[in-house]
Motif scaffolding. Sequence first.
Motif, PDB file in Angstrom:
ATOM      1  N   THR A  43       0.813  -1.223   0.000  1.00  0.00           N
ATOM      2  CA  THR A  43       0.000   0.000   0.000  1.00  0.00           C
ATOM      3  C   THR A  43       0.842   1.265   0.000  1.00  0.00           C
ATOM      4  OG1 THR A  43      -0.144  -0.178   2.409  1.00  0.00           O
ATOM      5  CG2 THR A  43      -1.984  -1.065   1.118  1.00  0.00           C
ATOM      6  N   ASP A  44       2.165   1.142   0.090  1.00  0.00           N
ATOM      7  CA  ASP A  44       3.043   2.312   0.080  1.00  0.00           C
ATOM      8  C   ASP A  44       3.510   2.607  -1.344  1.00  0.00           C
ATOM      9  OD1 ASP A  44       2.817   2.464   2.778  1.00  0.00           O
ATOM     10  OD2 ASP A  44       4.804   1.648   3.237  1.00  0.00           O
ATOM     11  N   PRO A  45       3.589   3.884  -1.708  1.00  0.00           N
ATOM     12  CA  PRO A  45       4.088   4.218  -3.048  1.00  0.00           C
ATOM     13  C   PRO A  45       5.611   4.132  -3.112  1.00  0.00           C
ATOM     14  CG  PRO A  45       3.523   6.223  -1.854  1.00  0.00           C
ATOM     15  CD  PRO A  45       3.162   5.077  -0.950  1.00  0.00           C
ATOM     16  N   TYR A  46       6.098   3.555  -4.173  1.00  0.00           N
ATOM     17  CA  TYR A  46       7.537   3.437  -4.410  1.00  0.00           C
ATOM     18  C   TYR A  46       7.859   3.915  -5.820  1.00  0.00           C
ATOM     19  CZ  TYR A  46       8.593   0.889  -0.124  1.00  0.00           C
ATOM     20  OH  TYR A  46       8.774   0.550   1.184  1.00  0.00           O
ATOM     21  N   SER A  47       9.081   4.354  -5.996  1.00  0.00           N
ATOM     22  CA  SER A  47       9.497   4.888  -7.290  1.00  0.00           C
ATOM     23  C   SER A  47       9.599   3.791  -8.342  1.00  0.00           C
ATOM     24  CB  SER A  47      10.841   5.612  -7.144  1.00  0.00           C
ATOM     25  OG  SER A  47      11.415   5.867  -8.405  1.00  0.00           O
ATOM     26  N   HIS A  48      10.399   2.768  -8.053  1.00  0.00           N
ATOM     27  CA  HIS A  48      10.677   1.783  -9.098  1.00  0.00           C
ATOM     28  C   HIS A  48      10.997   0.428  -8.488  1.00  0.00           C
ATOM     29  CE1 HIS A  48      14.708   3.002  -7.868  1.00  0.00           C
ATOM     30  NE2 HIS A  48      15.170   1.898  -8.411  1.00  0.00           N
ATOM     31  N   THR A  49      10.976  -0.578  -9.340  1.00  0.00           N
ATOM     32  CA  THR A  49      11.367  -1.934  -8.964  1.00  0.00           C
ATOM     33  C   THR A  49      12.390  -2.431  -9.973  1.00  0.00           C
ATOM     34  OG1 THR A  49       9.221  -2.446  -7.947  1.00  0.00           O
ATOM     35  CG2 THR A  49      10.577  -4.312  -8.641  1.00  0.00           C
ATOM     36  N   PRO A  50      13.664  -2.525  -9.577  1.00  0.00           N
ATOM     37  CA  PRO A  50      14.668  -3.083 -10.494  1.00  0.00           C
ATOM     38  C   PRO A  50      14.499  -4.595 -10.604  1.00  0.00           C
ATOM     39  CG  PRO A  50      15.650  -2.626  -8.359  1.00  0.00           C
ATOM     40  CD  PRO A  50      14.233  -2.131  -8.281  1.00  0.00           C
ATOM     41  N   LYS A  51      15.142  -5.188 -11.576  1.00  0.00           N
ATOM     42  CA  LYS A  51      14.915  -6.618 -11.791  1.00  0.00           C
ATOM     43  C   LYS A  51      15.589  -7.479 -10.728  1.00  0.00           C
ATOM     44  CE  LYS A  51      18.727  -7.469 -15.069  1.00  0.00           C
ATOM     45  NZ  LYS A  51      19.034  -7.970 -16.423  1.00  0.00           N
ATOM     46  N   HIS A  52      16.563  -6.922 -10.004  1.00  0.00           N
ATOM     47  CA  HIS A  52      17.322  -7.716  -9.057  1.00  0.00           C
ATOM     48  C   HIS A  52      16.861  -7.543  -7.610  1.00  0.00           C
ATOM     49  CE1 HIS A  52      19.252  -3.751  -9.320  1.00  0.00           C
ATOM     50  NE2 HIS A  52      19.537  -3.914  -8.043  1.00  0.00           N
ATOM     51  N   ALA A  53      15.763  -6.757  -7.380  1.00  0.00           N
ATOM     52  CA  ALA A  53      15.337  -6.506  -6.006  1.00  0.00           C
ATOM     53  C   ALA A  53      13.871  -6.094  -5.994  1.00  0.00           C
ATOM     54  CB  ALA A  53      16.212  -5.427  -5.368  1.00  0.00           C
ATOM     55  N   GLY A  54      13.345  -5.890  -4.780  1.00  0.00           N
ATOM     56  CA  GLY A  54      11.973  -5.430  -4.639  1.00  0.00           C
ATOM     57  C   GLY A  54      11.861  -3.934  -4.870  1.00  0.00           C
ATOM     58  N   ALA A  55      10.686  -3.395  -4.570  1.00  0.00           N
ATOM     59  CA  ALA A  55      10.406  -1.974  -4.803  1.00  0.00           C
ATOM     60  C   ALA A  55      11.397  -1.099  -4.045  1.00  0.00           C
ATOM     61  CB  ALA A  55       8.982  -1.656  -4.383  1.00  0.00           C
ATOM     62  N   LYS A  56      11.808  -0.006  -4.680  1.00  0.00           N
ATOM     63  CA  LYS A  56      12.810   0.890  -4.108  1.00  0.00           C
ATOM     64  C   LYS A  56      12.309   2.331  -4.111  1.00  0.00           C
ATOM     65  CE  LYS A  56      15.893  -2.333  -3.558  1.00  0.00           C
ATOM     66  NZ  LYS A  56      16.260  -2.770  -2.194  1.00  0.00           N
ATOM     67  N   GLN A  57      12.939   3.144  -3.290  1.00  0.00           N
ATOM     68  CA  GLN A  57      12.672   4.579  -3.183  1.00  0.00           C
ATOM     69  C   GLN A  57      11.224   4.887  -2.784  1.00  0.00           C
ATOM     70  OE1 GLN A  57      14.532   5.995  -7.057  1.00  0.00           O
ATOM     71  NE2 GLN A  57      15.129   7.651  -5.677  1.00  0.00           N
ATOM     72  N   PRO A  58      10.894   4.705  -1.511  1.00  0.00           N
ATOM     73  CA  PRO A  58       9.539   5.053  -1.064  1.00  0.00           C
ATOM     74  C   PRO A  58       9.342   6.557  -1.033  1.00  0.00           C
ATOM     75  CG  PRO A  58      10.906   4.471   0.812  1.00  0.00           C
ATOM     76  CD  PRO A  58      11.728   4.194  -0.421  1.00  0.00           C
ATOM     77  N   GLY A  59       8.121   6.994  -1.173  1.00  0.00           N
ATOM     78  CA  GLY A  59       7.814   8.423  -1.105  1.00  0.00           C
ATOM     79  C   GLY A  59       6.576   8.755  -1.914  1.00  0.00           C
ATOM     80  N   MET A  60       6.144   9.997  -1.811  1.00  0.00           N
ATOM     81  CA  MET A  60       4.946  10.438  -2.528  1.00  0.00           C
ATOM     82  C   MET A  60       5.295  10.687  -3.993  1.00  0.00           C
ATOM     83  SD  MET A  60       2.221  10.431  -0.701  1.00  0.00           S
ATOM     84  CE  MET A  60       1.092  11.636  -1.361  1.00  0.00           C
ATOM     85  N   THR A  61       5.440   9.623  -4.724  1.00  0.00           N
ATOM     86  CA  THR A  61       5.818   9.723  -6.128  1.00  0.00           C
ATOM     87  C   THR A  61       4.634  10.198  -6.963  1.00  0.00           C
ATOM     88  OG1 THR A  61       5.148   7.480  -6.719  1.00  0.00           O
ATOM     89  CG2 THR A  61       7.338   7.754  -5.748  1.00  0.00           C
TER      90      THR A  61
END
Length: 674
Positions: A527-545
Motif C-alpha cells: 500500500t506504500d508508493p515506491y518509485s521503481h522496482t529493479p529486476k534484481h530486487a523489490g520496490a525501491k525509493q519510497p515516497g509520494m511519487t
Amino acid sequence: PPPPPPPPPHTFYNDTATTEIYTLELSSAASDVYKRQDDPWSYIGYWGDHQIIYLQKLLELSRAFHPERLDELLHEPIFCYANVPYRIRPLPDLLKDPKSTVDFDEPLAERIDQRVAEMGADGKLILDDAGNVYQVNLLEKLLVPLLSKLSNLVVDGGIWMNTQRPEWNDANNALVGQGLSMVTLYYLRRYICFLQELLSANGRPSDVSVEVSEWLAETATALSHVRLLRDKGIIDAKDRYKALVELGTAASHYRERIYQQGSFSGKVSQKPGAIQSVLVDALALIDHSIDSNRRDDGLYHAYNLLDLQSDSLTIDTLYPMLEGQVAALSAGAVPPDEAVAVVEALFASDVYRPDQHSFLLYPDRSLPNFLEKNRIPVDQASSIPLLATMLTRDDRRIIEKDADGHLRFNADFANAGDLNNELESLRGDYGDDLETARGAILELYETVFNHQAFTGRSGGMFGFEGLGSIYWHMVSKLLLAVQENYFAALDNNADDSVCHQVGELYYRIRQGIGFNKTPAEYGAFPTDPYSHTPKHAGAKQPGMTGQVKEEVITRFGELGVRVSGGAVNFQPRLLRAREFVSEARQFRFLDVAGNWQEIDIPKDGLAYTWCQVPIIYHLSDAAGTSLTITWSDGKQQVIDELSLPVDISNELFRRSGRISQIIATFNPTLLFAE
C-alpha cells in the motif's frame, strides 16, 4: 564582490523560447551539482513533454468545471512573462552543434537583480517601456509553447530536443542534441485539438504581441509549404531539412527580436482564423508523423534519432519504450479498437515483465562487458591507409593494439570532438593523408561506439529508470491513458465489445500495481508508493511519487465521477460489483466543517467522499436511476438521472456545506461486467 560565474552551459535544460508559459526544471543531478546558492534562476527548467501535457490536463479540467472561464481569459491581459537570462542561440548555431545551444546573459542577470532589489519579485518579469509588468492574454500564453514546439518539428521524426534538456525520462538525457521526441509530439496533438475546440467556440479576435503575431505568420507559411508536400506524399530527407530550417528560422527571428529589444513592441489584433489555419496544418503533419511511427509489432516509437547533413535530414529509430505507448494512447489519435491492439501488443512485447505482471520502461538487454567495448575490426582499420601507417610506426595517438592483439581507439577520447582535435594535431606529421582519412576515421569511430544511439543511463544502469526497471509512475500513467480511452469509447458510442475489451485491459494493468500484491511479490508494503522496482530486487525509493496522483485520478474514474459543462455526472460504467458491501455497515468521514461523522451504508452499497460530501451508491433491481440530495436543513431533493444540475454541482465545488449527502441509485447492469 563580482557575482559568481554562470553554471556550465551543458548543465542547463532550457526550452526553445525564453518567454515560455511554464518555467523549465533542471535535472536533479545537474541542480545538485551546479546550482548556485545565490542564483535566482536555479529553479528554471522543465521537461518539454510535461510542459505540454500537464498544462493541457489543467486546461481540460478548467473547462470541465468552469466552461466559460477559459473563453474569458483568452481576452484578458492578466498574464506575464518571465525574463529568463538564458539565451538560445540562432538557428545556424543549433544546426552546427545541437548539444551546445544555451548561453547565460550575465549583464541581464545583474540588471534583473537590481530590478528585484528595487521593485520586488516583479523585477524578474518582462517589463514594458514604462517599467510596468508587460501583460498579455491567455491566447498568447497558449500560442507561445505551441510555436516553440513546432519550431523544432521534424516531420516523421518528432520534436527535436536541441536545447540541452531531456524529456521526462532524463535517464535518456544523452539523446539531447540528436534526439527526436515522439512523446512530445503525441501530447502536442491533444493540445492542438483542444485549442481548435476552444477557438471554434470563441470567434472573437484577440490582441497579441507584435512579435508573437509575426512568429505565428512565419510558422504558418512554413507549415503550409510542408503540408503541400505531405498532401502530395513526397516528403523526403531534403524536404524534412527544409521544413525544419524554415520552422526553426521563424522561432530564431522571434528570439532575436525579443533578446535585442528586451521586451515586446506592442500588440496587434489577431483573428482566430489565422490561428486555426496553423492548427489544421500542424495537426495534419502530426497525424502523418504518428502514422509513420507505428511499429511493425503494433507499438509506437517514443524517441527517434536525427542525422543532420548539410542539406538533408534522415531519421533512425530506437527500441520501444513504455512512455511512447502512454503518450500515443493519450494523444487521441488512436481509435478504440486500435487502442486495444496497442495494449495487447504491449503485453506481448519484451516490455512486459511477467513476474511483476507489469511493464518495464524499455526491454531489458545484455550489455557487453568492459573489455568487449572499444574494439576496432582489423579489416576496417586496415582499409584506412593513415591508420595502417600509424600502426606501422607505432604511433598510438589514434589507435593502438592491446596485449591481446585487439585494436582500440585511444582511451582518452570522450567523443568524436576529442578525436577530431587529435586528428588536427597530426596535420604536421601526415599532411594531406590526414584530410583524406579524416571522414573515414570519424565514421569508424561512430561505428565502434554508436554514440548516436546512446540514450544515457537508461542504456547502461540497472536501477532507477535503468534496464530491467519498472517505473511505477509510468505504469500508473498507462493505467490513466487506458481509462481515458475507455471513456472516450463510451462517449463516442463505440461497439460494446470494444468498450469491454478496453475495460478488461484496464483492470489487467491495474492487477499489476502494488496494492494487488503480497509483500513478498512487491518487495515492500504493497500500500506504500515506491518509485521503481529493479529486476534484481523489490520496490525501491519510497515516497509520494507521481504515481499517487494518477492513482487518485483513476480511482475517481472507476467510481464514475465525471465533470462536463460545469455539471457532475455519475457514470459508474467502469465500477465492478465486487466493490459493493454485502452487509450494511458504517462509513466514517471528515465533513466540510472538519468534523468526523458516521453514516450508514446499506447492503449492496458503496460510499466515498468527494469535495468532503459523502456520496453513497446503492444498487437496485429497478430499471431507473436517481440521485437523492439531502440538504443541510434536512430537506431532500430527488433527481431522476445520475447528473447534478450546474447550480447544485457548484455547491459541491464550493464546499458550501449546504449538501449533507448524495445517494445515487441505479441498476447493477450499469456496472462493468467482469
